[in-house]
Design a protein around this motif. Structure first.
Motif, PDB file in Angstrom:
ATOM      1  N   ASP A   1      35.218   8.460  76.056  1.00 37.37           N
ATOM      2  CA  ASP A   1      36.244   9.284  76.697  1.00 37.37           C
ATOM      3  C   ASP A   1      35.640  10.355  77.607  1.00 37.37           C
ATOM      4  O   ASP A   1      36.346  10.965  78.405  1.00 37.37           O
ATOM      5  N   LEU A   2      34.329  10.587  77.518  1.00 32.81           N
ATOM      6  CA  LEU A   2      33.692  11.569  78.394  1.00 32.81           C
ATOM      7  C   LEU A   2      33.959  11.255  79.861  1.00 32.81           C
ATOM      8  O   LEU A   2      34.243  12.153  80.655  1.00 32.81           O
TER       9      LEU A   2
ATOM     10  N   ARG B   1      33.499  22.580  78.864  1.00 34.48           N
ATOM     11  CA  ARG B   1      34.523  22.590  77.811  1.00 34.48           C
ATOM     12  C   ARG B   1      34.341  21.408  76.864  1.00 34.48           C
ATOM     13  O   ARG B   1      34.445  21.552  75.646  1.00 34.48           O
ATOM     14  N   TYR B   2      34.038  20.239  77.432  1.00 36.08           N
ATOM     15  CA  TYR B   2      33.878  19.037  76.608  1.00 36.08           C
ATOM     16  C   TYR B   2      32.720  19.202  75.627  1.00 36.08           C
ATOM     17  O   TYR B   2      32.835  18.891  74.440  1.00 36.08           O
ATOM     18  N   ILE B   3      31.602  19.702  76.125  1.00 37.89           N
ATOM     19  CA  ILE B   3      30.408  19.776  75.286  1.00 37.89           C
ATOM     20  C   ILE B   3      30.544  20.868  74.220  1.00 37.89           C
ATOM     21  O   ILE B   3      29.982  20.764  73.127  1.00 37.89           O
ATOM     22  N   LYS B   4      31.332  21.902  74.523  1.00 39.30           N
ATOM     23  CA  LYS B   4      31.634  22.916  73.509  1.00 39.30           C
ATOM     24  C   LYS B   4      32.507  22.326  72.415  1.00 39.30           C
ATOM     25  O   LYS B   4      32.269  22.536  71.220  1.00 39.30           O
ATOM     26  N   ASP B   5      33.542  21.585  72.817  1.00 39.78           N
ATOM     27  CA  ASP B   5      34.444  20.964  71.842  1.00 39.78           C
ATOM     28  C   ASP B   5      33.701  19.968  70.957  1.00 39.78           C
ATOM     29  O   ASP B   5      34.030  19.806  69.777  1.00 39.78           O
ATOM     30  N   ALA B   6      32.697  19.286  71.532  1.00 37.72           N
ATOM     31  CA  ALA B   6      31.912  18.313  70.770  1.00 37.72           C
ATOM     32  C   ALA B   6      30.834  18.980  69.920  1.00 37.72           C
ATOM     33  O   ALA B   6      30.114  18.302  69.183  1.00 37.72           O
ATOM     34  N   ARG B   7      30.710  20.304  70.036  1.00 37.87           N
ATOM     35  CA  ARG B   7      29.767  21.107  69.248  1.00 37.87           C
ATOM     36  C   ARG B   7      28.306  20.717  69.486  1.00 37.87           C
ATOM     37  O   ARG B   7      27.495  20.693  68.564  1.00 37.87           O
TER      38      ARG B   7
ATOM     39  N   GLU C   1      35.774   3.785  85.628  1.00 42.86           N
ATOM     40  CA  GLU C   1      34.543   4.019  84.872  1.00 42.86           C
ATOM     41  C   GLU C   1      33.906   2.720  84.373  1.00 42.86           C
ATOM     42  O   GLU C   1      32.686   2.653  84.177  1.00 42.86           O
ATOM     43  N   VAL C   2      34.708   1.667  84.184  1.00 46.06           N
ATOM     44  CA  VAL C   2      34.150   0.378  83.755  1.00 46.06           C
ATOM     45  C   VAL C   2      33.303  -0.225  84.875  1.00 46.06           C
ATOM     46  O   VAL C   2      32.200  -0.741  84.635  1.00 46.06           O
TER      47      VAL C   2
ATOM     48  N   PHE D   1      28.654  11.148  84.058  1.00 44.41           N
ATOM     49  CA  PHE D   1      29.120  11.114  82.671  1.00 44.41           C
ATOM     50  C   PHE D   1      28.769   9.784  82.009  1.00 44.41           C
ATOM     51  O   PHE D   1      28.414   9.739  80.827  1.00 44.41           O
ATOM     52  N   GLU D   2      28.851   8.690  82.759  1.00 45.79           N
ATOM     53  CA  GLU D   2      28.435   7.395  82.217  1.00 45.79           C
ATOM     54  C   GLU D   2      26.939   7.408  81.891  1.00 45.79           C
ATOM     55  O   GLU D   2      26.507   6.837  80.886  1.00 45.79           O
TER      56      GLU D   2
END
Length: 340
Positions: free
Chosen positions: A100-101, A177-183, A113-114, A149-150
């Motif tokens: 989903d990234l 934001r994504y990388i913060k949410d993913a910790r 993205e595919v 991102f891929e």
């Protein structure tokens, strides 16, 4: 031994048939790189499921299995024990990020993205670095970062160049934001690139690690994006450091780049000037994958530009299967070129 891959469902009717042919090229490239290709991969339709079957004289090793997991169309792998008996093969592979990234961020003009993943694999398996664990990828026209991102999902260091200020800002905001949410443990910073006392552009940099122990020991991955002209970003990255270059050329002439005096240079001009700049950063033995709208320029014209820059373009019959219709105004094709 005979194996079959259950293909990921593809609901884009516009190019489903072409997509299946493209997937055959992708799998064949992988098997050829690892010297596992015994015969042409074949397609089998069972109800609404599509399988791609291939043979190997030896058992697939861990590296090949991991690479199969990374195929753009991979859903599950089976060994064919008997005609109608499939034995599932468990593959131990955990990507650095969930898929989903590259999916979450939506915007007009985004490349699927595919297809991006397929282009990345085609470049990888036509390079000398397909079996190396830690690669660096450059997208010199990165937009809002789908290719980057891929690359991050695969565990690569990702580097991008993009002229649009808003695109770079949106990319930085989203991934932070994504990388913060993913910790993930990480650091990020914005700055300026100065080369020979001249400001080349603004930068966004992110260093991160999936595990705390990796972060403590300095085992970090990197994302770096430069807001600059793709035909002129000298000093942005270390020369001869990139293993792969993967990019989607602009679909409209209005986005094709400018010379001094605001003169439009067109797609061929953009690629010609771009390669002069990009080539500084690509390692010998590396590969480039580009996609473009065939209504903006011809395959022959772009191939000639690559060859004029000393690249070896993959021109066998398989590569002719990569053309596919996206919409009424866009038919996309892909070129793979090797730096010898």
């Amino acid at each position: 031994m005979k194996y079959t891959i259950l293909m990921r469902p593809n609901y884009n009717v516009a190019y489903h048939e072409a997509y299946v042919n493209m997937c055959q090229v992708e799998l064949k490239s992988l098997l050829t790189a690892y010297n596992f290709l015994e015969s042409e991969p074949t397609i089998q339709e069972v109800n609404k499921a599509t399988y791609m079957t291939f043979e190997s004289e030896v058992t697939l090793n861990a590296n090949v299995l991991k690479s199969i997991c990374r195929l753009s169309f991979f859903y599950a792998l089976f060994q064919i024990v008997e005609k109608d008996l499939f034995k599932p093969i468990l593959i131990e592979y955990a990507p650095d990020f969930e898929e989903d990234l590259s999916i979450r961020l939506k915007y007009n003009g985004k490349t699927n993205e595919v297809i991006t993943r397929m282009m990345m694999n085609l470049a990888l398996y036509h390079s000398d670095f397909f079996d190396e664990p830690h690669l660096k990828l450059l997208d010199p026209l990165c937009g809002k970062g789908t290719t980057l991102f891929e690359a991050m999902i695969n565990g690569y260091d990702a580097y991008g160049v993009e002229k649009d200020k808003k695109h770079v800002a949106d990319l930085g905001t989203y991934i932070t934001r994504y990388i913060k949410d993913a910790r993930f443990k990480h650091t990020n910073q914005r700055g300026k690139l100065i080369h020979n006392r001249k400001t080349i552009g603004e930068t966004f940099e992110l260093q991160y690690a999936k595990e705390k122990d990796q972060y403590k020991t300095g085992d970090l991955r990197e994302l770096k994006v430069l807001r600059a002209d793709t035909t002129n970003f000298e000093g942005a990255f270390r020369h001869n450091s990139m293993h792969l270059i993967v990019t989607d050329l602009p679909y409209g002439v209005q986005h094709s780049g400018k010379e001094k005096g605001e003169k439009t240079i067109g797609l061929s001009g953009l690629l010609d000037q771009g390669l002069t700049s990009w080539d500084l950063y690509l390692k010998k033995g590396g590969a480039i994958a580009i996609s473009w709208n065939i209504y903006t320029d011809t395959r022959e014209s772009l191939i000639q530009i690559f060859e004029d820059h000393g690249y070896i373009v993959m021109k066998d019959l398989e590569m002719s299967k990569l053309e596919h219709r996206v919409s009424q105004a866009i038919t996309r094709d892909i070129i793979i070129a090797y730096k010898g």
